[in-house]
Enzyme design. Structure first.
Site, mmCIF file in Angstrom:
data_model
loop_
_atom_site.group_PDB
_atom_site.id
_atom_site.type_symbol
_atom_site.label_atom_id
_atom_site.label_comp_id
_atom_site.label_asym_id
_atom_site.label_seq_id
_atom_site.Cartn_x
_atom_site.Cartn_y
_atom_site.Cartn_z
ATOM 1 N N ASP A 1 75.729 37.132 167.223
ATOM 2 C CA ASP A 1 76.110 36.221 168.303
ATOM 3 C C ASP A 1 76.889 35.054 167.698
ATOM 4 O O ASP A 1 76.851 34.833 166.475
ATOM 5 C CB ASP A 1 74.833 35.742 169.007
ATOM 6 C CG ASP A 1 75.114 34.906 170.244
ATOM 7 O OD1 ASP A 1 76.229 35.003 170.782
ATOM 8 O OD2 ASP A 1 74.214 34.160 170.663
ATOM 9 N N LYS B 1 75.813 41.100 177.346
ATOM 10 C CA LYS B 1 74.392 41.083 176.966
ATOM 11 C C LYS B 1 73.550 40.618 178.149
ATOM 12 O O LYS B 1 73.979 39.703 178.853
ATOM 13 C CB LYS B 1 74.190 40.133 175.781
ATOM 14 C CG LYS B 1 74.890 40.541 174.496
ATOM 15 C CD LYS B 1 74.608 39.558 173.373
ATOM 16 C CE LYS B 1 75.147 38.164 173.683
ATOM 17 N NZ LYS B 1 74.956 37.201 172.586
ATOM 18 N N ASP C 1 77.763 31.523 169.701
ATOM 19 C CA ASP C 1 77.274 30.212 170.135
ATOM 20 C C ASP C 1 75.807 30.031 169.735
ATOM 21 O O ASP C 1 74.954 30.884 170.010
ATOM 22 C CB ASP C 1 77.405 30.075 171.659
ATOM 23 C CG ASP C 1 78.851 30.061 172.103
ATOM 24 O OD1 ASP C 1 79.630 29.266 171.549
ATOM 25 O OD2 ASP C 1 79.213 30.857 172.993
#
Length: 324
Positions: A51, A244, A53
């Site tokens: 991921d 996601k 962020d």
């Protein structure tokens, strides 16, 4: 996004916090592994899905210390790294420049994000028709550049149902409704999307990011998954979720990256809902980092068997020099 781990707490204290009364198995904390356990962990995966962020950087605080070094170390150890984000708010070129600014070498095909996965999906089924989008402008631009036709939105302000009617009704022959993060989402847009989906059972219903909550500036805000659920509940239809933690995204990643053995993949994220649940759905190993939405206290109170990460670390930077 601004949750921090108390550096004065020992790793053993953190492990204790990560034990759940209904799940007595303690999560493995990377910094507590023996050298043999570290080697076994490192040898257990070839592909890393990471991921962005709150894992590599934070929106309001910039680059998380040690992240570029950790990614470079992993690559030098022969690990392949791809980036899986739910953020389609910015054009891909801006995201590539952000990686470059932070000293991380990445190619366009190594970034997985809802706008691109949905665009690729529409191409794969040779979609031809009008699309109604509840998304960012960057998302819409990507679709238009790929040759897809989008419905123009009506902009207006309504004080009564007479003014509201033209905002929610349309005769456009829409064949797909797409919902992702739309910072300018309105009730009229949702009602119009509902109308398209109810009117035409053959109309595609596609979702991007499935987060029900996002954390911005340390505050929880409603995520696009919540509005997606509204449409699912009112239309009695399920969206094909290509962000996601959607199953559709799993199939896309498995196919695109020719993944034969899911357990040879390690997913790294900061969210129990978006990242760890997604990793579980995919059959990937999972590493939760505590630089974002999840704290040790959250894990202690919210952890379930389906949400349990395989490993936990304070930050991505912990992987730099991991076998040293």
């Amino acid at each position: 996004m601004e949750h921090k781990v108390n550096s004065e707490k020992s790793s053993s204290e953190l492990i204790s916090k990560l034990e759940h009364p209904k799940n007595p198995i303690a999560i493995k904390y990377l910094n507590e592994l023996t050298l043999k356990q570290r080697q076994d962990f490192f040898d257990s995966f070839d592909l890393i899905l990471c991921d962005c962020d709150d894992v590599i950087w934070q929106t309001h605080h910039g680059l998380l210390p040690g992240s570029p070094e950790a990614i470079d170390y992993l690559k030098r150890q022969g690990k392949e790294v791809i980036y899986v984000t739910n953020n389609s708010l910015s054009p891909i070129d801006m995201l590539l420049k952000k990686f470059e600014r932070f000293g991380i070498e990445v190619k366009k095909h190594e970034i997985v994000f809802p706008a691109q996965t949905i665009c690729d999906y529409l191409k794969s089924i040779q979609f031809d028709g009008l699309i109604f989008c509840l998304t960012s402008e960057a998302f819409k631009s990507l679709l238009r550049e790929a040759g897809f036709n989008l419905v123009d939105e009506l902009v207006g302000y309504a004080e009564n149902f007479q003014d509201f009617h033209p905002l929610i009704n349309s005769d456009d022959p829409v064949k797909a409704v797409i919902i992702d993060t739309d910072l300018n989402l309105t009730v009229s847009k949702l009602i119009r999307a509902h109308g398209y989906l109810r009117k035409n059972p053959e109309c595609l219903f596609i979702g991007g990011a499935g987060d029900t909550l996002n954390t911005v500036g340390g505050k929880d805000i409603i995520g696009p998954g919540t509005f997606m659920s509204i449409l699912e509940n009112t239309t009695q239809r399920k969206a094909l979720v290509l962000g996601k933690p959607g199953v559709g995204l799993r199939d896309f990643i498995m196919d695109k990256h020719k993944i034969k053995n899911a357990r040879r993949c390690l997913f790294i994220g900061d969210s129990i809902v978006s990242d760890i649940r997604f990793a579980k759905v995919c059959g990937f190993q999972s590493l939760l980092v505590l630089t974002g939405t999840t704290t040790p206290e959250d894990l202690k109170s919210k952890l379930t068997e389906t949400d349990t990460p395989d490993y936990v670390s304070e930050c991505l930077g912990d992987l730099n020099g991991f076998l040293s």
